[in-house]
Design an enzyme around this catalytic site. Structure first.
Site, PDB file in Angstrom:
ATOM      1  N   TYR A  33     -15.366  43.918  -3.799  1.00  0.00           N
ATOM      2  CA  TYR A  33     -14.497  44.966  -3.283  1.00  0.00           C
ATOM      3  C   TYR A  33     -13.976  45.833  -4.412  1.00  0.00           C
ATOM      4  O   TYR A  33     -14.107  45.480  -5.594  1.00  0.00           O
ATOM      5  CB  TYR A  33     -13.335  44.366  -2.472  1.00  0.00           C
ATOM      6  CG  TYR A  33     -12.262  43.688  -3.299  1.00  0.00           C
ATOM      7  CD1 TYR A  33     -12.496  42.466  -3.924  1.00  0.00           C
ATOM      8  CD2 TYR A  33     -11.013  44.278  -3.470  1.00  0.00           C
ATOM      9  CE1 TYR A  33     -11.514  41.854  -4.682  1.00  0.00           C
ATOM     10  CE2 TYR A  33     -10.017  43.664  -4.220  1.00  0.00           C
ATOM     11  CZ  TYR A  33     -10.274  42.456  -4.827  1.00  0.00           C
ATOM     12  OH  TYR A  33      -9.306  41.862  -5.584  1.00  0.00           O
ATOM     13  N   LYS A 149     -15.388  41.444  -9.366  1.00  0.00           N
ATOM     14  CA  LYS A 149     -14.321  41.703  -8.390  1.00  0.00           C
ATOM     15  C   LYS A 149     -14.789  41.215  -7.020  1.00  0.00           C
ATOM     16  O   LYS A 149     -15.188  41.989  -6.151  1.00  0.00           O
ATOM     17  CB  LYS A 149     -13.945  43.196  -8.372  1.00  0.00           C
ATOM     18  CG  LYS A 149     -12.558  43.435  -7.784  1.00  0.00           C
ATOM     19  CD  LYS A 149     -12.033  44.790  -8.142  1.00  0.00           C
ATOM     20  CE  LYS A 149     -10.792  45.173  -7.344  1.00  0.00           C
ATOM     21  NZ  LYS A 149      -9.595  44.366  -7.595  1.00  0.00           N
ATOM     22  N   GLU A 182      -4.103  36.587 -16.625  1.00  0.00           N
ATOM     23  CA  GLU A 182      -3.727  37.817 -15.914  1.00  0.00           C
ATOM     24  C   GLU A 182      -2.924  37.441 -14.680  1.00  0.00           C
ATOM     25  O   GLU A 182      -2.681  36.259 -14.419  1.00  0.00           O
ATOM     26  CB  GLU A 182      -4.972  38.614 -15.519  1.00  0.00           C
ATOM     27  CG  GLU A 182      -5.882  37.866 -14.564  1.00  0.00           C
ATOM     28  CD  GLU A 182      -7.124  38.651 -14.142  1.00  0.00           C
ATOM     29  OE1 GLU A 182      -7.128  39.887 -14.239  1.00  0.00           O
ATOM     30  OE2 GLU A 182      -8.084  38.000 -13.698  1.00  0.00           O
ATOM     31  N   LEU A 207     -10.163  40.089 -15.050  1.00  0.00           N
ATOM     32  CA  LEU A 207     -10.901  41.220 -14.500  1.00  0.00           C
ATOM     33  C   LEU A 207     -10.617  42.424 -15.393  1.00  0.00           C
ATOM     34  O   LEU A 207      -9.462  42.655 -15.767  1.00  0.00           O
ATOM     35  CB  LEU A 207     -10.415  41.525 -13.075  1.00  0.00           C
ATOM     36  CG  LEU A 207     -11.068  42.749 -12.432  1.00  0.00           C
ATOM     37  CD1 LEU A 207     -12.496  42.419 -11.994  1.00  0.00           C
ATOM     38  CD2 LEU A 207     -10.259  43.238 -11.240  1.00  0.00           C
TER      39      LEU A 207
HETATM   40  N1  PLP Z   1      -6.777  41.456 -12.140  1.00  0.00           N
HETATM   41  C1  PLP Z   1      -6.907  41.068 -10.860  1.00  0.00           C
HETATM   42  C2  PLP Z   1      -7.137  39.624 -10.560  1.00  0.00           C
HETATM   43  C3  PLP Z   1      -6.834  42.011  -9.822  1.00  0.00           C
HETATM   44  O1  PLP Z   1      -6.990  41.612  -8.549  1.00  0.00           O
HETATM   45  C4  PLP Z   1      -6.603  43.370 -10.142  1.00  0.00           C
HETATM   46  C5  PLP Z   1      -6.501  44.387  -9.098  1.00  0.00           C
HETATM   47  O2  PLP Z   1      -6.529  44.141  -7.942  1.00  0.00           O
HETATM   48  C6  PLP Z   1      -6.454  43.734 -11.483  1.00  0.00           C
HETATM   49  C7  PLP Z   1      -6.562  42.749 -12.455  1.00  0.00           C
HETATM   50  C8  PLP Z   1      -6.214  45.169 -11.884  1.00  0.00           C
HETATM   51  O3  PLP Z   1      -7.382  45.929 -11.719  1.00  0.00           O
HETATM   52  P1  PLP Z   1      -7.321  47.495 -11.432  1.00  0.00           P
HETATM   53  O4  PLP Z   1      -6.473  48.090 -12.515  1.00  0.00           O
HETATM   54  O5  PLP Z   1      -8.731  47.933 -11.489  1.00  0.00           O
HETATM   55  O6  PLP Z   1      -6.694  47.663 -10.075  1.00  0.00           O
END
Ligand code: PLP
Length: 285
Positions: A33, A149, A182, A207
């Site tokens: 996603y 993701k 994270e 991520l």
């Molecule tokens: N880490 C995780 C586990 C996430 O689910 C998300 C966003 O949903 C992020 C980091 C941040 O990613 P982004 O800045 O692309 O939204």
């Protein structure tokens, strides 16, 4: 106004929209996603989100259901049909529908595509940022491929719920070496007493957030020093500031970790400045 979703080629009223019970997204969380911020009716940093989507699909060997340019058209159309000016657009692609069997289905099974969008009151995000959020820490218990993701988010669901039950907004995972990886749905950052911004490298354990990558460029332009290295919850508790980043939260100040105030216990100036400046460095389409 009823909400409209795109489901496998059709724009439908959300109340009638559905997926097959043998969809592998439903059966196995066998899908990926993206969440993209919508601001002033425009999609923020779409090319980067689409590039990450392509990478996630490739890592899981899920076919691209349509060219990325066509996906972009669908996402814009869902935003338009739902009249979203500020909010998010959500895209999910699963490996498709097949009789339940763990191994991949026969070649030719088409991936399923769902796109939704919803409005989020920007005043709510601003009020949260003015207050700052609290985080708790939880042991890292996810699979090692968190760089993908994937819709397989059960550990993230449990971590977020643990945060809520503790009166916090986000949970930070801590790996077996004692370092923060994270958040359950965000990347984690601290600011040192010397004003250096610290975040974990995206080589492992996180991520690679799109907001994170844009913020790295913003830091350089604003001449704020970045240290990409792991940090512990103890260092975070003693830091001048902390914050999280995600497309749905932009830059969100963190004011407490496991019940300990961070810095002044109020949103810090660096986090607030980065939040305010962030969209100078994004693309809009
Ligand atoms: N880490 C995780 C586990 C996430 O689910 C998300 C966003 O949903 C992020 C980091 C941040 O990613 P982004 O800045 O692309 O939204």
């Amino acid at each position: 106004m009823s909400r409209i979703a795109y489901v496998n080629g059709r724009y439908q009223d959300m109340r009638d929209a559905s997926v097959n019970i043998e969809d592998r997204g439903y059966q196995f969380a066998d899908g990926v996603y993206e969440v993209c911020e919508v601001r002033g009716g425009k999609l923020v940093d779409m090319p980067r989100h689409l590039a990450r989507l392509q990478r996630s699909l490739g890592e899981l060997r899920i076919a691209e259901p349509m060219p990325l340019a066509a996906l972009s058209v669908v996402m814009h159309e869902v935003v338009r049909r739902n009249r979203v000016r500020f909010g998010i657009v959500y895209l999910q692609i699963s490996r498709g529908v097949a009789r339940r069997d763990h191994g991949f289905p026969a070649a030719g099974v088409k991936p399923s595509v769902v796109v939704t969008a919803r409005s989020i009151d920007p005043a709510k995000g601003a009020a949260n940022a003015a207050r700052g959020i609290k985080v708790i820490t939880v042991p890292e218990n996810r699979w090692p491929r968190v760089d993908i993701k994937s819709t397989a988010l059960l550990p993230n669901v449990l971590a977020k719920q643990a945060a809520r039950e503790a009166g916090a907004y986000e949970a930070w995972y801590v790996d077996s070496d004692g370092f923060v990886t994270e958040g359950s749905s965000s990347n984690a950052w601290i600011v040192t007493e010397e004003g250096r911004v610290v975040t974990r490298p995206d080589k492992s354990g996180i991520l690679s957030g799109i907001t994170r990558s844009v913020l790295k460029e913003a830091l350089e332009a604003l001449q704020i020093r970045l240290e990409e290295r792991p940090f512990t919850p103890q260092e975070a508790a003693g830091a001048a500031e902390a914050f999280v980043t995600a497309a749905s939260m932009i830059v969100m100040p963190v004011v407490a970790i496991d019940g300990h105030a961070i810095g002044s216990g109020k949103p810090g100036p660096v986090a607030l400045r980065l939040r305010e400046q962030f969209h100078r460095f994004t693309t809009f389409s």
